[in-house]
Write a protein that holds these residues in place. Structure first.
Motif, PDB file in Angstrom:
ATOM      1  N   LYS A 155       0.820  -1.215   0.000  1.00 49.16           N
ATOM      2  CA  LYS A 155       0.000   0.000   0.000  1.00 49.16           C
ATOM      3  C   LYS A 155       0.854   1.266   0.000  1.00 49.16           C
ATOM      4  N   MET A 156       2.046   1.183   0.599  1.00 49.50           N
ATOM      5  CA  MET A 156       2.933   2.346   0.649  1.00 49.50           C
ATOM      6  C   MET A 156       3.693   2.538  -0.670  1.00 49.50           C
ATOM      7  N   GLY A 157       3.660   1.525  -1.559  1.00 44.16           N
ATOM      8  CA  GLY A 157       4.364   1.640  -2.825  1.00 44.16           C
ATOM      9  C   GLY A 157       5.733   0.996  -2.829  1.00 44.16           C
ATOM     10  N   GLY A 158       6.014   0.165  -1.850  1.00 45.12           N
ATOM     11  CA  GLY A 158       7.293  -0.533  -1.786  1.00 45.12           C
ATOM     12  C   GLY A 158       8.128  -0.081  -0.600  1.00 45.12           C
TER      13      GLY A 158
ATOM     14  N   THR B 201      11.229   0.888  -0.509  1.00 45.51           N
ATOM     15  CA  THR B 201      12.007   2.101  -0.775  1.00 45.51           C
ATOM     16  C   THR B 201      11.194   3.349  -0.481  1.00 45.51           C
ATOM     17  N   GLU B 202       9.919   3.296  -0.822  1.00 44.22           N
ATOM     18  CA  GLU B 202       9.035   4.436  -0.562  1.00 44.22           C
ATOM     19  C   GLU B 202       8.848   4.632   0.939  1.00 44.22           C
ATOM     20  N   VAL B 203       8.745   3.548   1.676  1.00 45.65           N
ATOM     21  CA  VAL B 203       8.613   3.649   3.140  1.00 45.65           C
ATOM     22  C   VAL B 203       9.829   4.349   3.720  1.00 45.65           C
TER      23      VAL B 203
ATOM     24  N   ASP C  12      12.038   6.305   2.224  1.00 47.51           N
ATOM     25  CA  ASP C  12      12.123   7.700   1.784  1.00 47.51           C
ATOM     26  C   ASP C  12      11.189   8.598   2.592  1.00 47.51           C
ATOM     27  N   LYS C  13       9.979   8.126   2.844  1.00 50.80           N
ATOM     28  CA  LYS C  13       9.011   8.948   3.589  1.00 50.80           C
ATOM     29  C   LYS C  13       9.411   9.099   5.049  1.00 50.80           C
TER      30      LYS C  13
ATOM     31  N   VAL D 175       4.837   6.920   9.589  1.00 50.01           N
ATOM     32  CA  VAL D 175       4.464   7.758   8.448  1.00 50.01           C
ATOM     33  C   VAL D 175       2.964   8.039   8.428  1.00 50.01           C
ATOM     34  N   LYS D 176       2.157   7.019   8.646  1.00 54.05           N
ATOM     35  CA  LYS D 176       0.707   7.132   8.449  1.00 54.05           C
ATOM     36  C   LYS D 176      -0.054   7.669   9.649  1.00 54.05           C
TER      37      LYS D 176
END
Length: 476
Positions: free
Chosen positions: A201-204, A206-208, A210-211, A289-290
């Motif tokens: 759901k976060m897009g992978g 790597t995206e986690v 980065d955020k 993050v969320k």
């Protein structure tokens, strides 16, 4: 926010299966050995599962997610203390304990090495340690169920505790190990599934990362960051030693079919724990993050309710309940065995036979269980009490017992029987003094001062009394 009907059905189904296992195990129990150490017949798969399910409790799930959410991945290095601890125990301690065939509880080990006084002191402290930790698990049951079912906290605490008490009372260690196997599978599958869904759901991954880095780069620091050296050492030692050779693990090593089963069951779990730790860290980072700004202890529950689909929510909450109930039942059974074997059988009724010990162990299961429920209603914090109790275990019983087991062969007694009791008392006293009265001066953790005091008193007493070691036959 309450969970859906499907998720609630899955939770109820899990609880009913747990009770059925207790009933099934009850028919297999015919002796105190069956009830306390499962007849010393458990294969590696079950020993691995019961150690894993017991160690991965509420603190290792909800608590670890909160740690990562609040502090970052610096926690990972501290959590490696658990892995190192289990590897050391698996290779050096568990096989030796398994070979001591007359061991039912920690009191049996301490009496073998340190006589009746060592047995009495360790049994009383271990019994109090178990009651405290069981109260924590009972409290955690209520905290997990409260936000998702909607009933009052006290009602849910009592219901969850009663189910744990009933199946533990019915089947003893057999029921505990069988349910641990089911609970470990449920726990692992549910947490891994929840983490994978979150990453997708976060897009992978790597995206986690980065955020998280965009919000707070310090959350991605492996060493240092928000922790001083003193904080890291204290936390690492708590994970390394906090549950090392605790009474409920002693029972599992004794329940192993062979020494190799005990050894490799423990070592396999140590490796598996790395995977569980990474999965837990992923959920903590996604929560960071969320769900900014919430209490760390609420992150796991919030993650499940707001981020997972129907059906998976029930699976995850079943896994959380499994984590807490497996640890709670293990502690409950151990406390009951300590009371019946080390206190009732040695000081109240020395002539108690196998049937009498079995009967009183079942009585003690009910008494400790009800007592734990009462205690839990007055506890303000789950993790606070747990970490405090862990800090008292390592500087008291652990050092003398670990030295005695390693010094010589599995059935060889080389330590002075007079060294254990004063070391236990001195280490415990120094820890309480350093923590509660002096307030950990110079930034030195209380657990460090307690362990150093314990070791100092132990070796001084040993060398002063080593020539007074009594000649007693070793019980095979």
């Amino acid at each position: 926010m309450q969970i859906s009907g499907l998720d609630l059905f899955l939770l109820i189904l899990y609880l009913l299966v747990t009770l059925w296992i207790g009933y099934y195990s009850m028919k297999k129990v015919s002796s105190f050995s069956d009830y306390s150490v499962a007849g010393r017949s458990m294969p590696m798969s079950l020993i691995f599962a019961t150690i894993a399910a017991t160690l991965v409790g509420g603190g290792a799930t909800v608590g670890r997610v909160a740690f990562v959410y609040d502090t970052g991945i610096v926690v990972f290095l501290a959590l490696l203390g658990v892995v190192i601890s289990q590897l050391i125990i698996g290779f050096f301690f568990a096989p030796r304990i398994s070979k001591m065939k007359n061991v039912y509880s920690i009191g049996d080990i301490m009496e073998f090495y340190f006589g009746r006084s060592g047995q009495l002191i360790s049994s009383i402290l271990a019994f109090l340690f178990m009651i405290s930790i069981f109260g924590v698990q009972v409290l955690a049951l209520g905290r997990i169920l409260e936000p998702v079912i909607g009933l009052p906290f006290i009602t849910l605490t009592i219901i969850g505790a009663l189910i744990t008490i009933i199946y533990t009372w019915a089947g003893g260690m057999l029921a505990v190990i069988y349910t641990d196997a089911m609970q470990f599978i449920l726990l692992t599958v549910s947490i891994a599934t929840a983490a994978v869904i979150g990453v997708v759901k976060m897009g992978g991954m790597t995206e986690v990362i980065d955020k998280v880095g965009a919000i707070d780069p310090g959350h991605l620091v492996f060493f240092g960051g928000p922790w001083t050296i003193g904080v890291f050492i204290s936390t690492f030692l708590s994970f390394l030693l906090g549950e090392a050779l605790a009474p409920h693990y002693i029972q599992r090593y004794a329940a192993s079919k062979t020494a190799n089963v005990s050894k490799w069951g423990t070592v396999t779990f140590a490796i598996m724990y790395i995977f569980l730790t990474i999965v837990i860290m992923v959920i903590g980072l996604i929560g960071f993050v969320k769900f900014p700004g919430i209490n760390g202890d609420e992150v796991f529950v919030t993650y499940a309710q707001k981020y997972l689909p129907i059906g998976i929510i029930g699976l995850l909450f079943g896994g959380l309940l499994a984590a807490v109930m497996s640890t709670g039942s293990s502690i409950l059974n151990t406390a009951a065995v300590i009371f019946s074997k080390d206190i009732y059988g040695r000081y109240i009724n020395k002539n108690a036979d196998d049937h009498g010990l079995l009967k009183w162990t079942k009585y003690a299961t009910l008494i400790v269980g009800v007592g734990g429920v009462i205690v839990s209603l007055f506890l303000p914090s789950v993790m606070g009490l747990m970490l405090y109790v862990f800090q008292l275990w390592a500087p008291s019983i652990l050092p003398p017992m670990a030295i005695a087991i390693l010094w010589g062969g599995p059935l060889e007694r080389k330590v002075s029987p007079y060294a254990g009791p004063p070391a236990i008392i001195a280490g415990l006293f120094m820890t309480l003094l350093w923590l509660n009265v002096l307030g950990e001066p110079f930034g030195i953790p209380g657990i460090v001062m307690g362990i150093l005091t314990n070791l100092l008193v132990f070796f001084i007493t040993h060398f002063l009394t080593k020539d007074k070691i009594p000649s007693r036959p070793v019980e095979e």
